[in-house]
Design an enzyme around this catalytic site. Structure first.
Site, PDB file in Angstrom:
ATOM      1  N   CYS A 219       0.851  -1.192   0.000  1.00 51.09           N
ATOM      2  CA  CYS A 219       0.000   0.000   0.000  1.00 51.09           C
ATOM      3  C   CYS A 219       0.881   1.233   0.000  1.00 51.09           C
ATOM      4  O   CYS A 219       1.861   1.312   0.732  1.00 51.09           O
ATOM      5  CB  CYS A 219      -0.913   0.037   1.229  1.00 51.09           C
ATOM      6  SG  CYS A 219      -2.427  -0.869   1.004  1.00 51.09           S
ATOM      7  N   ILE A 220       0.505   2.187  -0.817  1.00 45.26           N
ATOM      8  CA  ILE A 220       1.299   3.416  -0.945  1.00 45.26           C
ATOM      9  C   ILE A 220       0.890   4.405   0.136  1.00 45.26           C
ATOM     10  O   ILE A 220      -0.261   4.579   0.423  1.00 45.26           O
ATOM     11  CB  ILE A 220       1.105   4.036  -2.348  1.00 45.26           C
ATOM     12  CG1 ILE A 220       1.512   3.016  -3.401  1.00 45.26           C
ATOM     13  CG2 ILE A 220       1.925   5.299  -2.486  1.00 45.26           C
ATOM     14  CD1 ILE A 220       0.999   3.308  -4.791  1.00 45.26           C
TER      15      ILE A 220
END
Length: 110
Positions: A109-110
């Site tokens: 996940c960014i």
């Protein structure tokens, strides 16, 4: 950073995730949801509790694709799709739901 819940202060990192996973209690999820202006329903709790069980078993917070598949397997196809999960957690079912569940940010996940 920190979040207040149930008269207690819980330490969070710069992205709002709990720094000590053992500190989590349902009031933490409620407080985080209130910050995001998102009232928690039974459907939200179903996913939050699912994530906590998943983490307990695998010691990892699932990325969205894995989460979607796992939810579909356990809770049915109508809930195991990204449209349903994004409707519940508009900031991203992986990131937002894991944060509410007191889990670390999912890998990928960014």
């Amino acid at each position: 950073m920190a979040i207040e819940a149930n008269g207690k202060t819980f330490e969070t990192d710069e992205e709002g995730y709990l720094t000590n996973l053992a500190d989590w209690e349902p009031a933490v999820a409620e407080a985080m949801a209130a910050e995001d202006d998102l009232p928690l329903t039974d459907e939200h709790w179903e996913i939050i509790n699912f994530l906590r069980e998943y983490y307990e078993e695998y010691q990892i917070a699932p990325a969205v694709r894995v989460l979607t598949k796992a939810v579909g397997k356990k809770l049915g196809k109508d809930k195991g799709n990204s449209k349903y999960l994004y409707a519940l957690f508009p900031y991203g079912p992986g990131k937002q739901a894991c944060r509410f569940a007191g889990l670390p940010k999912p890998t990928g996940c960014i």
